[in-house]
Design an enzyme around this catalytic site. Structure first.
Site, PDB file in Angstrom:
ATOM      1  N   ASP A  58      39.939  58.051  47.116  1.00 53.11           N
ATOM      2  CA  ASP A  58      40.982  57.266  46.474  1.00 53.11           C
ATOM      3  C   ASP A  58      42.288  58.032  46.583  1.00 53.11           C
ATOM      4  O   ASP A  58      42.354  59.074  47.238  1.00 53.11           O
ATOM      5  CB  ASP A  58      40.633  56.959  45.015  1.00 53.11           C
ATOM      6  CG  ASP A  58      41.081  55.561  44.607  1.00 53.11           C
ATOM      7  OD1 ASP A  58      42.302  55.331  44.545  1.00 53.11           O
ATOM      8  OD2 ASP A  58      40.219  54.700  44.364  1.00 53.11           O
ATOM      9  N   HIS A 118      44.843  52.627  48.337  1.00 51.92           N
ATOM     10  CA  HIS A 118      44.159  53.732  47.655  1.00 51.92           C
ATOM     11  C   HIS A 118      43.828  54.871  48.619  1.00 51.92           C
ATOM     12  O   HIS A 118      42.712  55.395  48.629  1.00 51.92           O
ATOM     13  CB  HIS A 118      42.881  53.226  46.971  1.00 51.92           C
ATOM     14  CG  HIS A 118      43.138  52.394  45.747  1.00 51.92           C
ATOM     15  ND1 HIS A 118      43.762  52.903  44.623  1.00 51.92           N
ATOM     16  CD2 HIS A 118      42.885  51.092  45.479  1.00 51.92           C
ATOM     17  CE1 HIS A 118      43.857  51.945  43.708  1.00 51.92           C
ATOM     18  NE2 HIS A 118      43.346  50.830  44.203  1.00 51.92           N
ATOM     19  N   ASP A 151      40.616  46.735  48.189  1.00 53.66           N
ATOM     20  CA  ASP A 151      41.228  46.206  46.981  1.00 53.66           C
ATOM     21  C   ASP A 151      42.627  46.765  46.765  1.00 53.66           C
ATOM     22  O   ASP A 151      43.005  47.803  47.302  1.00 53.66           O
ATOM     23  CB  ASP A 151      40.357  46.557  45.769  1.00 53.66           C
ATOM     24  CG  ASP A 151      40.183  48.059  45.606  1.00 53.66           C
ATOM     25  OD1 ASP A 151      39.969  48.734  46.629  1.00 53.66           O
ATOM     26  OD2 ASP A 151      40.267  48.567  44.474  1.00 53.66           O
ATOM     27  N   GLU A 152      43.385  46.053  45.974  1.00 58.59           N
ATOM     28  CA  GLU A 152      44.666  46.530  45.446  1.00 58.59           C
ATOM     29  C   GLU A 152      45.526  47.196  46.519  1.00 58.59           C
ATOM     30  O   GLU A 152      45.907  48.360  46.401  1.00 58.59           O
ATOM     31  CB  GLU A 152      44.411  47.489  44.281  1.00 58.59           C
ATOM     32  CG  GLU A 152      43.688  46.828  43.130  1.00 58.59           C
ATOM     33  CD  GLU A 152      43.339  47.767  42.005  1.00 58.59           C
ATOM     34  OE1 GLU A 152      43.219  47.301  40.861  1.00 58.59           O
ATOM     35  OE2 GLU A 152      43.169  48.972  42.255  1.00 58.59           O
ATOM     36  N   TYR A 180      32.643  46.605  33.520  1.00 55.94           N
ATOM     37  CA  TYR A 180      33.427  47.830  33.682  1.00 55.94           C
ATOM     38  C   TYR A 180      33.149  48.809  32.553  1.00 55.94           C
ATOM     39  O   TYR A 180      33.565  48.616  31.409  1.00 55.94           O
ATOM     40  CB  TYR A 180      34.916  47.481  33.785  1.00 55.94           C
ATOM     41  CG  TYR A 180      35.318  47.209  35.221  1.00 55.94           C
ATOM     42  CD1 TYR A 180      34.420  46.604  36.099  1.00 55.94           C
ATOM     43  CD2 TYR A 180      36.563  47.561  35.715  1.00 55.94           C
ATOM     44  CE1 TYR A 180      34.751  46.358  37.413  1.00 55.94           C
ATOM     45  CE2 TYR A 180      36.911  47.317  37.041  1.00 55.94           C
ATOM     46  CZ  TYR A 180      36.000  46.720  37.881  1.00 55.94           C
ATOM     47  OH  TYR A 180      36.311  46.480  39.190  1.00 55.94           O
ATOM     48  N   TRP A 183      34.945  41.364  41.596  1.00 59.91           N
ATOM     49  CA  TRP A 183      35.337  42.124  40.407  1.00 59.91           C
ATOM     50  C   TRP A 183      36.446  41.449  39.611  1.00 59.91           C
ATOM     51  O   TRP A 183      36.553  41.652  38.405  1.00 59.91           O
ATOM     52  CB  TRP A 183      35.759  43.538  40.795  1.00 59.91           C
ATOM     53  CG  TRP A 183      37.080  43.663  41.500  1.00 59.91           C
ATOM     54  CD1 TRP A 183      37.344  43.455  42.814  1.00 59.91           C
ATOM     55  CD2 TRP A 183      38.333  44.046  40.903  1.00 59.91           C
ATOM     56  NE1 TRP A 183      38.673  43.675  43.097  1.00 59.91           N
ATOM     57  CE2 TRP A 183      39.306  44.059  41.934  1.00 59.91           C
ATOM     58  CE3 TRP A 183      38.723  44.396  39.619  1.00 59.91           C
ATOM     59  CZ2 TRP A 183      40.644  44.382  41.708  1.00 59.91           C
ATOM     60  CZ3 TRP A 183      40.060  44.727  39.391  1.00 59.91           C
ATOM     61  CH2 TRP A 183      41.000  44.721  40.429  1.00 59.91           C
TER      62      TRP A 183
END
Length: 546
Positions: free
Chosen positions: A184, A255, A316-317, A408, A383
């Site tokens: 990450d 990330h 993701d993100e 979570y 998620w």
């Protein structure tokens, strides 16, 4: 005798499919008790002798089938189903028959639960304990084939010994997937021999953010660590012996600050530090041929270490700002005939999907990989609610459900200010237990694409093993029954069994959160999560998984 497992006096977790208690005395383990196993069950025999031998001090010698009191065997013709088993205990002995080696192992886990709770200790207490197995007839099999937990060792590193302990706790609860989040922004945690700087400089950061206060507060302490390839081989072998599959995750194209710090040519803006804050950041990978070649080489080393069918690529993100302003990214969009940056991310993921598919593996990603078009062989981990899972299942893709509000483990466990670094929405043990897995509205055919579910422990605020135990248990215990047991769930009936199960966790040394709230040493006064700050104002919510 009782045919209703929910009224059984035995506190088994997860609850088996069928239980009959017999009116007999059962079996007492003594120094003369022998065990036997057929060839396919020998792995479980070794495990059972090691665990029960340590706790009881009994020799539990291996004998021939005719003189063994505990007998293990595999019989795929017994009609037990995938990972299913039958356990019969009477005055003559105990028999475990599994549909496959995993079924035998789960039968042995149930047998251990039938013994006094001190069967979970690592050495005998020096007292006279009667190691009695009650007379019982159990037939059991899991509801879902993917019963997982994700452990994030990128934000805060957990050494090998803690990962091995975590595997044992997954196996105790009949969970069968460990998803390791290895990279990450804040650290790269796995040795890649072709690219040594990933761990030489990418595996540690200068300090870490404490809580989520704005402006951020830092601890001033370097943090780091990584797993060598030999460590990984040991972890995978240890997990395999306990029928746990280890699924690796290398997070791309967002990330990725730690990787870009190690090799600045991977990014869009040159050299950057390893991340020290929690949240979502604009730094992303470039989409050049050299970057793709780099990550294909990384994944080639990864699949040599992990035999798992699935390889997780994150996805993701991923903010698109740098791509919007990148000459090379815009050139790629034009050359490939893509509509926008969302399709660019999808194109990037498809290149990795093709690479993994050619090597006999399947790509797994968070539900953002749906945006811009889903790679043909991809499996989606949903998620951001259930919607990603629904969309993927309807498109004919396999799905693992992990929606934040029910899955979570970094989320707060009560509304009390004593909860340590409370973030996210409230997720109590009963919330985990009562929540569903398969989204409503799917057809029978679409439902077949739901492989199962998992819970995720993001570790921004989990910096040691004691904190890990507090956040994971007993919520993961409730989850284990949800993904294993097929009966109608009733938390009022589950809680007494859970309270007895907590005595097993006590014996095993697990520092779980008590059901009535944190103990004084669990609290973290002055460290603020979402909704708490020194000036009384709610800090901005950063990373949705923080």
């Amino acid at each position: 005798m009782s045919d209703n497992p929910r009224t059984s006096p035995m506190s088994l977790v997860p609850l088996p499919r069928e239980i009959r208690t017999e009116g007999e005395e059962g079996l007492v383990l003594t120094a003369t008790t022998r065990l036997s196993a057929d060839n396919e069950a020998k792995g479980t025999l070794s495990w059972l002798r090691r665990e029960l031998g340590a706790a009881t001090g009994l020799p539990l010698n291996v004998g021939e089938e005719e003189d063994a009191r505990i007998r293990l065997s595999v019989d795929p013709t017994a009609g037990l189903g995938r990972e299913g088993y039958r356990l019969i205990v009477d005055g003559e002995g105990a028999i475990i028959v599994g549909n496959d080696p995993a079924g035998v192992f789960y039968g042995a886990q149930t047998l251990r639960q039938l013994l006094p709770v001190d069967a979970y200790r690592d050495a005998p207490l020096g007292e006279e304990t009667v190691w009695r197995l009650p007379a019982v007839h159990i037939t059991d099999a899991p509801r879902f084939r993917w019963r997982g937990a994700m452990l994030d060792i990128a934000r805060h590193f957990q050494p090998k010994r803690e990962i091995l302990r975590f595997i044992d706790l997954l196996a105790l609860h009949k969970l069968n997937v460990l998803h390791l989040h290895l990279t990450d922004d804040q650290g790269w945690r796995i040795e890649i021999r072709r690219y040594p700087r990933l761990t030489e400089v990418g595996s540690w950061r200068t300090e870490s953010q404490v809580g989520t206060s704005k402006p951020p507060v830092f601890d001033g302490r370097p943090h780091g660590g990584f797993l060598t390839q030999d460590d990984i081989r040991e972890i995978v072998a240890y997990a395999d012996a306990r029928h746990v599959t280890v699924v690796p995750e290398i997070d791309v194209p967002g990330h990725s600050q730690a990787a870009i710090h190690a090799y600045p040519e991977l990014g869009e803006v040159g050299e950057i530090p390893v991340g020290t804050q929690w949240g979502i950041f604009e730094e992303v990978l470039a989409v050049t041929d050299n970057v793709l070649e780099f990550y294909k080489n990384v994944f080639d080393e990864l699949i040599e270490l992990f035999p798992s069918t699935y390889v997780h690529v994150g996805g993701d993100e991923c903010p698109k700002t740098q791509w919007k302003n990148s000459e090379s990214a815009q050139k790629r969009i034009r050359e490939e005939g893509l509509a926008d940056e969302d399709e660019l991310q999808s194109w990037f993921i498809r290149q990795l999907d093709d690479h993994l598919t050619a090597r006999g593996r399947r790509l797994l990603g968070w539900d953002e990989i749906l945006e811009g078009g889903l790679a043909p062989g991809a499996t989606v981990m949903s998620w951001r609610g259930e919607e990603g899972g629904i969309d993927a299942a309807r498109a004919g893709h396999d799905v693992i459900m992990a929606p934040t509000v029910t899955s979570y483990l970094d989320y707060k466990q009560s509304e009390s200010p004593d909860e340590p670094v409370p973030v996210g929405t409230l997720l109590r043990v009963e919330d985990v237990y009562d929540s569903g897995i398969v989204p409503s509205g799917l057809t029978e055919e679409e439902t077949e694409h739901v492989l199962g579910a998992q819970m995720n422990l993001w570790s921004e605020h989990v910096d040691n093993a004691r904190r890990l135990d507090y956040m994971v248990f007993p919520r993961l215990t409730a989850f284990s029954e949800k993904v294993w047991s097929s009966h109608e769930r009733d938390y009022a009936a589950f809680e007494p069994r859970l309270r007895e199960h907590l005595r097993r966790l006590d014996a095993a040394g697990v520092e779980y959160r008590p059901l009535d709230g944190p103990r004084p040493w669990h609290t973290r006064p002055g460290v603020y999560g979402w909704g708490y700050s020194p000036d009384g104002e709610a800090p901005e919510q950063g990373h949705d998984r923080a």
